[in-house]
Design an enzyme around this catalytic site. Structure first.
Site, PDB file in Angstrom:
ATOM      1  N   PRO A   2       0.939  -1.283  -0.070  1.00  0.00           N
ATOM      2  CA  PRO A   2       0.057   0.009   0.008  1.00  0.00           C
ATOM      3  C   PRO A   2       0.807   1.362  -0.103  1.00  0.00           C
ATOM      4  CG  PRO A   2      -0.605  -1.402   1.859  1.00  0.00           C
ATOM      5  CD  PRO A   2       0.686  -2.042   1.162  1.00  0.00           C
ATOM      6  N   GLU A   3       0.833   2.207  -0.840  1.00  0.00           N
ATOM      7  CA  GLU A   3       1.188   3.384  -1.126  1.00  0.00           C
ATOM      8  C   GLU A   3      -0.020   4.482  -1.156  1.00  0.00           C
ATOM      9  OE1 GLU A   3       4.512   3.853  -3.722  1.00  0.00           O
ATOM     10  OE2 GLU A   3       4.773   1.654  -3.647  1.00  0.00           O
TER      11      GLU A   3
END
Length: 275
Positions: A2-3
């Site tokens: 996740p970014e």
DNA sequence: AACGATCCCTGTTGGC
DNA sequence: TGCCAACAGGGATCGT
């Protein structure tokens, strides 16, 4: 992993489900999940009966203000995801039951993520206070970023991962941004011209917009899933990340992989000028 | 101050 | 085939 795009998509789902709702019961099921400032039991106590005011995002952090002034600060780490009304599954470390019978779960096999709660005047102790400008919400100021890179000798790849300069980029999108702006990942920060930084800012906008449109990036080995259980569709839109040896889409030269600050780094040796 | 190394953690992969 | 070491990485922390 996740970014910013994956966290933003998560934020939108959670906002629709949580905002305005009251948490009737909250359980923290893993000690590390609340590790920042409170015990699991204390988080449960503090959140029980509270109403959610909003679900916000800064960089990769979620910020959830409550009706009594407390603020939930959460991070997906590298394997965390939120699920709404999901069947029970392993590695569920946080579980909230809402006043409309909806359940919201935080699932995180590698436990790099967390769900912590702070008093409003104590937020300075959370990671939130150290973050630079958000790469998506704010119009990034190329001049200011250029200025903050002036004294930096570290490679630009490492500096893009430094959340105090710009917040939200992680290993995948940092590589994509540098490819789009034709900057070599090993370029020392202070060698970037205002032109380079302007290109980098534009590329950041473009890379993040495409990723969000496509529901984020789901890697084969790390099942990032949207809160409704679907996989993101951005993987095949990546130009360099995970494509070592494949021909560059611009010039055909094989993409190379090097290691920068213990992070795998992918780039085109022809399109991205050497420092 | 800034940089780079180290640590946390576990599902998956690759080498033998 | 089966085992196990290596690998993946965001952020905090620490030594230089």
């Amino acid at each position: 992993m996740p970014e910013l795009p994956e966290v933003e998509i998560t934020r939108r789902h959670l906002d629709a489900v949580l905002t305005g709702r009251r948490m009737e019961k909250v359980e923290v099921l893993h000690a590390r999940t609340s590790r920042h400032n409170t015990s699991p039991a204390e988080v449960g106590e503090r959140l029980k009966g509270r109403q959610v005011v909003a679900v916000q995002r800064h960089g990769k952090f979620l910020r959830i203000p409550l009706d009594d002034g407390q603020v939930v600060v959460a991070h997906l780490g590298m394997s965390g995801r939120w699920a709404v009304d999901a069947d029970p599954e392993p590695h569920t470390h946080f579980l909230a039951e809402l006043d409309d019978r909806t359940s919201v779960a935080f699932i995180d096999p590698r436990t790099f993520g967390f769900v912590a709660v702070y008093d409003e005047d104590d937020l300075g102790r959370s990671g939130l206070s150290r973050l630079g400008p958000d790469a998506w919400e704010t119009e990034l100021d190329a001049e200011a970023i250029h200025g903050s890179l002036q004294r930096r000798t570290a490679p630009i790849k490492a500096l893009l991962l430094d959340q105090t300069i710009i917040s939200g980029l992680g290993n995948i999108y940092a590589d994509e941004v540098l490819f789009e702006s034709k900057i070599h990942p090993m370029s020392p920060g202070r060698h970037l011209t205002i032109g380079h930084v302007t290109d980098m800012v534009k590329s950041t906008r473009q890379v993040l917009a495409i990723a969000i449109e496509n529901g984020g990036t789901t890697l084969d080995d790390l099942a990032y899933l949207l809160p409704d259980g679907r996989a993101g569709d951005n993987l095949n839109r990546l130009a360099v990340y995970g494509r070592e040896g494949e021909p560059c889409q611009e010039c055909g030269v094989p993409i190379e992989r090097i290691v920068v600050r213990a992070r795998s780094t992918h780039f085109c040796p022809r399109c991205q000028e050497r420092p």
